[in-house]
Design a protein around this motif. Sequence first.
Motif, PDB file in Angstrom:
ATOM      1  N   ARG A  35       0.839  -1.213   0.000  1.00  0.00           N
ATOM      2  CA  ARG A  35       0.000   0.000   0.000  1.00  0.00           C
ATOM      3  C   ARG A  35       0.869   1.256   0.000  1.00  0.00           C
ATOM      4  O   ARG A  35       0.521   2.263  -0.601  1.00  0.00           O
ATOM      5  N   LEU A  36       2.009   1.199   0.690  1.00  0.00           N
ATOM      6  CA  LEU A  36       2.888   2.362   0.751  1.00  0.00           C
ATOM      7  C   LEU A  36       3.619   2.600  -0.575  1.00  0.00           C
ATOM      8  O   LEU A  36       3.695   3.725  -1.056  1.00  0.00           O
ATOM      9  N   THR A  37       4.161   1.519  -1.148  1.00  0.00           N
ATOM     10  CA  THR A  37       5.030   1.670  -2.318  1.00  0.00           C
ATOM     11  C   THR A  37       4.290   1.602  -3.645  1.00  0.00           C
ATOM     12  O   THR A  37       4.717   2.200  -4.622  1.00  0.00           O
ATOM     13  N   GLY A  38       3.223   0.809  -3.687  1.00  0.00           N
ATOM     14  CA  GLY A  38       2.449   0.701  -4.921  1.00  0.00           C
ATOM     15  C   GLY A  38       2.973  -0.332  -5.901  1.00  0.00           C
ATOM     16  O   GLY A  38       2.398  -0.510  -6.960  1.00  0.00           O
ATOM     17  N   ASN A  39       4.062  -1.026  -5.566  1.00  0.00           N
ATOM     18  CA  ASN A  39       4.507  -2.103  -6.456  1.00  0.00           C
ATOM     19  C   ASN A  39       5.140  -3.242  -5.664  1.00  0.00           C
ATOM     20  O   ASN A  39       5.627  -3.059  -4.549  1.00  0.00           O
ATOM     21  N   SER A  40       5.141  -4.403  -6.269  1.00  0.00           N
ATOM     22  CA  SER A  40       5.530  -5.640  -5.603  1.00  0.00           C
ATOM     23  C   SER A  40       6.999  -5.674  -5.190  1.00  0.00           C
ATOM     24  O   SER A  40       7.330  -6.054  -4.070  1.00  0.00           O
ATOM     25  N   GLU A  41       7.893  -5.292  -6.091  1.00  0.00           N
ATOM     26  CA  GLU A  41       9.331  -5.377  -5.800  1.00  0.00           C
ATOM     27  C   GLU A  41       9.728  -4.446  -4.647  1.00  0.00           C
ATOM     28  O   GLU A  41      10.458  -4.852  -3.750  1.00  0.00           O
ATOM     29  N   ASP A  42       9.257  -3.205  -4.694  1.00  0.00           N
ATOM     30  CA  ASP A  42       9.573  -2.269  -3.615  1.00  0.00           C
ATOM     31  C   ASP A  42       8.950  -2.735  -2.302  1.00  0.00           C
ATOM     32  O   ASP A  42       9.544  -2.559  -1.236  1.00  0.00           O
ATOM     33  N   ALA A  43       7.771  -3.335  -2.378  1.00  0.00           N
ATOM     34  CA  ALA A  43       7.111  -3.851  -1.173  1.00  0.00           C
ATOM     35  C   ALA A  43       7.924  -4.981  -0.552  1.00  0.00           C
ATOM     36  O   ALA A  43       8.093  -5.035   0.672  1.00  0.00           O
ATOM     37  N   LYS A  44       8.440  -5.871  -1.393  1.00  0.00           N
ATOM     38  CA  LYS A  44       9.286  -6.965  -0.884  1.00  0.00           C
ATOM     39  C   LYS A  44      10.537  -6.409  -0.213  1.00  0.00           C
ATOM     40  O   LYS A  44      10.938  -6.856   0.863  1.00  0.00           O
ATOM     41  N   ASP A  45      11.170  -5.437  -0.859  1.00  0.00           N
ATOM     42  CA  ASP A  45      12.380  -4.829  -0.302  1.00  0.00           C
ATOM     43  C   ASP A  45      12.095  -4.149   1.035  1.00  0.00           C
ATOM     44  O   ASP A  45      12.860  -4.303   1.992  1.00  0.00           O
ATOM     45  N   LEU A  46      11.001  -3.390   1.086  1.00  0.00           N
ATOM     46  CA  LEU A  46      10.648  -2.683   2.312  1.00  0.00           C
ATOM     47  C   LEU A  46      10.314  -3.668   3.431  1.00  0.00           C
ATOM     48  O   LEU A  46      10.698  -3.455   4.583  1.00  0.00           O
ATOM     49  N   THR A  47       9.633  -4.754   3.099  1.00  0.00           N
ATOM     50  CA  THR A  47       9.301  -5.775   4.099  1.00  0.00           C
ATOM     51  C   THR A  47      10.581  -6.393   4.652  1.00  0.00           C
ATOM     52  O   THR A  47      10.750  -6.514   5.874  1.00  0.00           O
TER      53      THR A  47
END
Length: 182
Positions: A35-47
């Motif tokens: 929800r924060l990043t809007g894309n899967s790759e950035d979400a994985k990195d942030l997680t």
Amino acid sequence: MSSKTDVSNSRKFVADEFMERLQQHRRYLYHIAYRLTGNSEDAKDLTQETIWQAHRKSNKYVYEKSLKAWLRTMMTNLFRDLKRKKSLKLVALEDAFIHSEPPLSVGTQSVEEQVENRLLLERVKEEICDLPEIYRRVIVLRHFHSLSYSEISEQLDIPEGTVKTQLFRARKMLKERLTKND
């Protein structure tokens, strides 16, 4: 010696146990990150970054508090920090493109890269020309004439704070126009 080994093993067990608890919240964190990043790759990195940082700072976690809330706060703060860093890099890149002279490394660039850079520079100049007068003048004075904020303030007879505000708004407007047309 045995007590040192026991303490070390005990700490390792607590750290492993905490990591297991963190891993249990991976899906929850991923959904927030998406929800924060809007894309899967950035979400994985942030997680991943959040879990790593939480594990590193496990000694600061208060067990009476909600682990989910602690992780969510940590993730939100990480996201803000990353966004701020990206924003600073974008401004620096925009500053580099606004200068009218080509970079010194032109000799190491291929012909295609040189043409692309020249086209981008021309596009930036066109967008600057289309800016409202109050924004165009501060951009030109700052980036084409290399004047300081105080020199622009004197030249235009406006407060230095107004110069900074107009420059910020002009850069933001340029960024929006350049990304919109891509």
